[in-house]
Every structure is written in C-alpha cells, then in structure tokens.
Design a protein around this motif. Structure first.
Motif, PDB file in Angstrom:
ATOM      1  N   LEU A 134       0.772  -1.208   0.072  1.00 20.68           N
ATOM      2  CA  LEU A 134      -0.082  -0.092   0.049  1.00 20.68           C
ATOM      3  C   LEU A 134       0.760   1.216   0.233  1.00 20.68           C
ATOM      4  O   LEU A 134       1.932   1.233   0.709  1.00 20.68           O
ATOM      5  N   LEU A 135       0.499   2.384  -0.766  1.00 24.82           N
ATOM      6  CA  LEU A 135       1.025   3.594  -0.654  1.00 24.82           C
ATOM      7  C   LEU A 135      -0.095   4.729  -0.270  1.00 24.82           C
ATOM      8  O   LEU A 135      -1.146   4.803  -0.496  1.00 24.82           O
ATOM      9  N   VAL A 136       0.424   5.464   0.846  1.00 15.73           N
ATOM     10  CA  VAL A 136      -0.223   6.387   1.297  1.00 15.73           C
ATOM     11  C   VAL A 136       0.156   7.727   1.078  1.00 15.73           C
ATOM     12  O   VAL A 136       1.152   8.170   1.110  1.00 15.73           O
ATOM     13  N   TYR A 137      -0.819   8.592   0.271  1.00 13.92           N
ATOM     14  CA  TYR A 137      -0.245   9.934  -0.258  1.00 13.92           C
ATOM     15  C   TYR A 137      -1.340  10.967   0.377  1.00 13.92           C
ATOM     16  O   TYR A 137      -2.369  10.754   0.993  1.00 13.92           O
ATOM     17  N   GLU A 138      -0.971  12.245   0.240  1.00 14.66           N
ATOM     18  CA  GLU A 138      -1.686  13.326   0.280  1.00 14.66           C
ATOM     19  C   GLU A 138      -3.072  13.227  -0.521  1.00 14.66           C
ATOM     20  O   GLU A 138      -3.002  12.716  -1.595  1.00 14.66           O
ATOM     21  N   PHE A 139      -4.076  13.464  -0.141  1.00 12.48           N
ATOM     22  CA  PHE A 139      -5.426  13.285  -0.807  1.00 12.48           C
ATOM     23  C   PHE A 139      -5.411  14.577  -1.766  1.00 12.48           C
ATOM     24  O   PHE A 139      -5.488  15.796  -1.269  1.00 12.48           O
ATOM     25  N   ILE A 140      -5.575  14.527  -3.237  1.00 12.47           N
ATOM     26  CA  ILE A 140      -5.788  15.455  -3.860  1.00 12.47           C
ATOM     27  C   ILE A 140      -7.139  15.570  -4.554  1.00 12.47           C
ATOM     28  O   ILE A 140      -7.737  14.409  -4.781  1.00 12.47           O
ATOM     29  N   THR A 141      -7.809  16.578  -4.556  1.00  9.32           N
ATOM     30  CA  THR A 141      -9.381  16.815  -4.600  1.00  9.32           C
ATOM     31  C   THR A 141     -10.090  16.756  -5.910  1.00  9.32           C
ATOM     32  O   THR A 141     -11.043  16.663  -5.951  1.00  9.32           O
ATOM     33  N   ASN A 142      -9.391  17.158  -6.963  1.00  6.86           N
ATOM     34  CA  ASN A 142      -9.737  17.642  -8.221  1.00  6.86           C
ATOM     35  C   ASN A 142      -9.566  16.925  -9.232  1.00  6.86           C
ATOM     36  O   ASN A 142      -9.740  17.378 -10.598  1.00  6.86           O
ATOM     37  N   GLU A 143      -9.327  15.432  -9.091  1.00  5.89           N
ATOM     38  CA  GLU A 143      -8.968  14.590 -10.030  1.00  5.89           C
ATOM     39  C   GLU A 143      -7.915  14.814 -10.948  1.00  5.89           C
ATOM     40  O   GLU A 143      -7.143  15.388 -10.600  1.00  5.89           O
ATOM     41  N   ILE A 183      16.111  12.550 -11.530  1.00  2.00           N
ATOM     42  CA  ILE A 183      15.076  11.767 -11.612  1.00  2.00           C
ATOM     43  C   ILE A 183      14.263  11.776 -13.162  1.00  2.00           C
ATOM     44  O   ILE A 183      13.980  12.893 -13.382  1.00  2.00           O
ATOM     45  N   ILE A 184      14.476  10.732 -13.854  1.00  2.00           N
ATOM     46  CA  ILE A 184      13.267  10.723 -14.968  1.00  2.00           C
ATOM     47  C   ILE A 184      12.127   9.958 -14.531  1.00  2.00           C
ATOM     48  O   ILE A 184      12.341   8.831 -14.238  1.00  2.00           O
ATOM     49  N   HIS A 185      11.019  10.751 -15.024  1.00  2.00           N
ATOM     50  CA  HIS A 185       9.840   9.906 -14.538  1.00  2.00           C
ATOM     51  C   HIS A 185       9.399   8.861 -15.664  1.00  2.00           C
ATOM     52  O   HIS A 185       9.036   7.697 -15.037  1.00  2.00           O
ATOM     53  N   ARG A 186       9.543   9.001 -16.876  1.00  2.00           N
ATOM     54  CA  ARG A 186       9.175   7.842 -17.876  1.00  2.00           C
ATOM     55  C   ARG A 186       7.713   7.926 -18.439  1.00  2.00           C
ATOM     56  O   ARG A 186       7.555   7.054 -19.286  1.00  2.00           O
ATOM     57  N   ASP A 187       6.908   8.181 -17.564  1.00  2.00           N
ATOM     58  CA  ASP A 187       5.375   8.059 -17.781  1.00  2.00           C
ATOM     59  C   ASP A 187       4.707   9.168 -17.522  1.00  2.00           C
ATOM     60  O   ASP A 187       3.624   8.912 -17.064  1.00  2.00           O
ATOM     61  N   VAL A 188       5.197  10.328 -17.622  1.00  2.00           N
ATOM     62  CA  VAL A 188       4.436  11.785 -17.282  1.00  2.00           C
ATOM     63  C   VAL A 188       3.277  11.759 -18.385  1.00  2.00           C
ATOM     64  O   VAL A 188       3.568  11.672 -19.635  1.00  2.00           O
ATOM     65  N   LYS A 189       2.123  11.676 -17.801  1.00  2.00           N
ATOM     66  CA  LYS A 189       0.802  12.102 -19.030  1.00  2.00           C
ATOM     67  C   LYS A 189      -0.247  12.537 -18.191  1.00  2.00           C
ATOM     68  O   LYS A 189      -0.204  12.715 -17.054  1.00  2.00           O
ATOM     69  N   SER A 190      -1.315  12.959 -18.939  1.00  2.00           N
ATOM     70  CA  SER A 190      -2.389  13.747 -18.302  1.00  2.00           C
ATOM     71  C   SER A 190      -2.944  13.044 -17.225  1.00  2.00           C
ATOM     72  O   SER A 190      -3.701  13.635 -16.308  1.00  2.00           O
ATOM     73  N   THR A 191      -3.075  11.645 -17.475  1.00  2.00           N
ATOM     74  CA  THR A 191      -3.645  10.866 -16.374  1.00  2.00           C
ATOM     75  C   THR A 191      -2.817  10.837 -14.934  1.00  2.00           C
ATOM     76  O   THR A 191      -3.299  10.361 -13.825  1.00  2.00           O
ATOM     77  N   ASN A 192      -1.599  11.082 -15.130  1.00  2.00           N
ATOM     78  CA  ASN A 192      -0.724  11.324 -13.906  1.00  2.00           C
ATOM     79  C   ASN A 192      -0.485  12.389 -13.334  1.00  2.00           C
ATOM     80  O   ASN A 192       0.727  12.536 -12.493  1.00  2.00           O
ATOM     81  N   ILE A 193      -1.163  13.701 -13.890  1.00  2.00           N
ATOM     82  CA  ILE A 193      -1.204  14.865 -13.129  1.00  2.00           C
ATOM     83  C   ILE A 193      -2.379  15.204 -12.338  1.00  2.00           C
ATOM     84  O   ILE A 193      -3.475  15.107 -13.245  1.00  2.00           O
ATOM     85  N   LEU A 194      -2.276  15.118 -11.099  1.00  2.00           N
ATOM     86  CA  LEU A 194      -3.625  15.478 -10.429  1.00  2.00           C
ATOM     87  C   LEU A 194      -3.774  17.138 -10.011  1.00  2.00           C
ATOM     88  O   LEU A 194      -2.766  17.653 -10.073  1.00  2.00           O
ATOM     89  N   LEU A 195      -4.881  17.387  -9.875  1.00  2.00           N
ATOM     90  CA  LEU A 195      -5.130  18.993  -9.554  1.00  2.00           C
ATOM     91  C   LEU A 195      -5.834  18.838  -8.218  1.00  2.00           C
ATOM     92  O   LEU A 195      -6.908  18.270  -7.843  1.00  2.00           O
ATOM     93  N   ASP A 196      -5.537  19.891  -7.623  1.00  2.00           N
ATOM     94  CA  ASP A 196      -6.120  20.045  -6.327  1.00  2.00           C
ATOM     95  C   ASP A 196      -7.373  21.199  -6.529  1.00  2.00           C
ATOM     96  O   ASP A 196      -7.651  21.658  -7.503  1.00  2.00           O
ATOM     97  N   ASP A 197      -7.937  21.715  -5.476  1.00  2.00           N
ATOM     98  CA  ASP A 197      -9.068  22.630  -5.402  1.00  2.00           C
ATOM     99  C   ASP A 197      -8.615  23.883  -6.211  1.00  2.00           C
ATOM    100  O   ASP A 197      -9.760  24.504  -7.028  1.00  2.00           O
ATOM    101  N   ASN A 198      -7.446  24.334  -6.108  1.00  2.00           N
ATOM    102  CA  ASN A 198      -6.964  25.579  -6.789  1.00  2.00           C
ATOM    103  C   ASN A 198      -6.394  25.201  -8.057  1.00  2.00           C
ATOM    104  O   ASN A 198      -6.049  26.099  -8.837  1.00  2.00           O
ATOM    105  N   PHE A 199      -6.578  23.865  -8.639  1.00  2.00           N
ATOM    106  CA  PHE A 199      -6.063  23.445  -9.982  1.00  2.00           C
ATOM    107  C   PHE A 199      -4.510  23.607  -9.867  1.00  2.00           C
ATOM    108  O   PHE A 199      -3.992  23.916 -10.984  1.00  2.00           O
ATOM    109  N   THR A 200      -3.975  23.228  -8.735  1.00  2.00           N
ATOM    110  CA  THR A 200      -2.622  23.330  -8.706  1.00  2.00           C
ATOM    111  C   THR A 200      -2.035  21.864  -9.077  1.00  2.00           C
ATOM    112  O   THR A 200      -2.534  20.850  -8.533  1.00  2.00           O
ATOM    113  N   ALA A 201      -1.156  21.802 -10.072  1.00  2.00           N
ATOM    114  CA  ALA A 201      -0.602  20.581 -10.682  1.00  2.00           C
ATOM    115  C   ALA A 201       0.321  19.847  -9.799  1.00  2.00           C
ATOM    116  O   ALA A 201       1.075  20.380  -9.026  1.00  2.00           O
TER     117      ALA A 201
END
Length: 306
Positions: A134-143, A183-201
C-alpha cells in the motif's frame, strides 16, 4: 465453565501467533527489509516517510470499505482514508501480487522519499503488512488533468490562464535538477497529473521512474511508457534520457492547446496520434484549425510557433 475458558485461551494464542507470522511474511514479501535498509541510508526520508501498520490502514479506510473507493483501474484501487487528527489521505492498493509490481512499489517509495516539491504528490508512507503493498499519499481533491481536459463538460470550464499555469507547474515538477540525483519519470501524462481545489498540478505515479547517476546523461532500459506520449527515440533504442520526459511534456502541451486526447482510436489516419497530427498541421499551416477556441478568445490570437 472455567475449563471451557481455559480451552479457548490456547486457540486465541495460536490464532494471534498465526496473524503475527502472516504480517511478518507480507512485510518481507513487500520489500520491507529492503526499504528499512534503504531508509537507513536516507536520513531525510527516515523522518518524513512512515511505515503504517495494518491496523492504522484498516481504521483509516473503514476496513477497505467499498464506500471509500475513489478510483479503480488496472493498477489497483485508491481509497480515501482518514488518519489520526482527521488527516485525509489517499491509499493506493495494488491489484496483483508479483515481483515486478513489488519492485515498482519499492522504487516509487524510494524515489518519492527523496522529493519535497510542491508540484509532486507527497508520499506520506506505505503499508507492508497486507498481501499487496500500500502507498499512502496526500489526498488531491480535483481528479486528474486528463479528466478535467477530456471528461464531459470539463474542458471548456478551465480558463486558458489556468491551463498555462498547469503547464508551468508540470514543467517545474520535472526532477532532473530538483534533487541531488536527477530523476527521470518515464511516464508523465495527463492521467498522472492530479489537480487540487485551486487547480495546482501535482505529478504522480513514480513507480517506473529512474534515478540517473551524476556521471551519466542517459540509461539503457526496458522501454516503459504510454503510447501517444512515448518518445520515439527511446522507444526504438531503449536509450532513456531527460529528453524522454521533455517529449511527454510536449504532448501534454498539445493536449492543453487543443483539448484533443494524446491517442484517439476512433479518429481517422493521422488524427489518431495527437503529436503526429499537431506537427503535420503546423507544417501545412493549418494549426489554427485544431487549436481550442479559448486560445483565440482568451489567449494570444497569434498562431503558436516553435
């Protein structure tokens, strides 16, 4: 009555011992010993990354209740959880158990333990005492950015100014120089960018990332990535460099500019691949035809160049 109670006690002790042994088995199976060893070498991560017990995780998710599920996919299931002091978190539970997944899990924990960046989703800890890690992250609200770009009724609601900021923040989250070891991410894409309530990436999913030794500019690896975003040079040669992430980011910029998915199998010919379609449109001086209306209405009316 007393003899009956005495008979139950050994059963309870045996059950408890079996439970402890199973926890220890899962802990080792999920890379617990390796993580402990690696954490001992990373002083900063030892202070910020926690290994949660099974009791803490179950309490946080109401014993992995279906009502707490916020996302489900091939990678596994994400639960909304509440830790002590009412801290809201996202808990990612893998879907399958195999060594490659455990290796990716350990890699993600190690990579994220070394990162403290406002545009990278913060890893709070991990859970190792269940059958799958299991991984435990901060909760990002805006999908995800993908959902906000391509979900029904979402794209037109994001002002162009915010799209530009999301692009800038995503670019700033590339960790080629933000950590001691690039660090090289290798799989940055729009499904791997979360947005919070202020649309911060917030860039996420570092399971396939690679740390680059300071004396190297590229690595040769098994090709990992997502079609539509995958750097053609990396795909054909297996040579991974910072340019591979840059190519991913270029595709994300095209998504923001056009509102078109990186890969669309329901479209004809060259329109299926956004990168190909975008570049051919630019070459033929018809780029303005595929740009989103907001660039004309809110942004610079000059056709993008470069």
């Amino acid at each position: 009555m007393v003899s009956g109670c005495i008979g139950i006690i050994p059963q309870m002790v045996a059950k408890r011992r079996k439970f402890i042994q199973l926890r220890e088995k899962f802990f080792q199976q999920n890379g617990g010993l390796m993580l402990q060893q690696l954490f001992s070498k990373l002083d900063s991560s030892a202070e910020t990354t926690k290994i949660f017990t099974i009791e803490e995780v179950k309490n946080a998710t109401n014993n992995f209740s279906e009502s707490e599920i916020v996302d489900r996919g091939g990678f596994g299931t994400v639960y909304k959880g509440i830790l002590s002091q009412n801290k809201i978190v996202a808990i990612k539970k893998s879907s399958v158990v195999d060594q490659s997944q455990v290796d990716q899990f350990v890699n993600e924990v190690i990579v994220l333990s070394q990162i403290n960046h406002r545009n990278v989703v913060k890893l709070l800890g991990c859970g190792l005492e269940t059958e799958v890690p299991l991984l435990v992250y901060e909760f990002i609200t805006n999908e995800t950015l993908y959902h906000n770009l391509h979900g029904a009724g979402h794209f037109s609601s994001i002002p162009w100014e915010i799209c530009l900021r999301i692009a800038k923040e995503t670019a700033g989250a590339y960790l080629h120089s933000a950590t001691f070891i690039p660090i090289i991410h290798r799989d940055v894409k729009s499904t791997n960018i979360l947005l919070d309530d202020n649309f911060t990436a917030k860039v996420s999913e570092f399971g396939s990332s690679r740390l680059v030794p300071l004396d190297k500019t590229q690595l040769t690896t098994m090709v990992i990535g997502t079609f539509g975003y995958l750097d053609p040079e990396y795909f054909h040669t297996g040579h991974l460099s910072e340019k591979s992430d840059t190519y991913n980011f270029g595709v994300i910029l095209m998504e923001l500019l056009t509102g078109i998915k990186a890969l669309s199998f329901d479209k004809p010919g060259e329109e299926r691949n956004l990168a190909t379609y975008f570049l051919s449109s630019k070459k033929e001086n018809r780029l303005s035809l595929i740009l989103d209306d907001r660039i004309v209405n809110e942004g610079n009316t000059d056709e993008p160049t470069g």
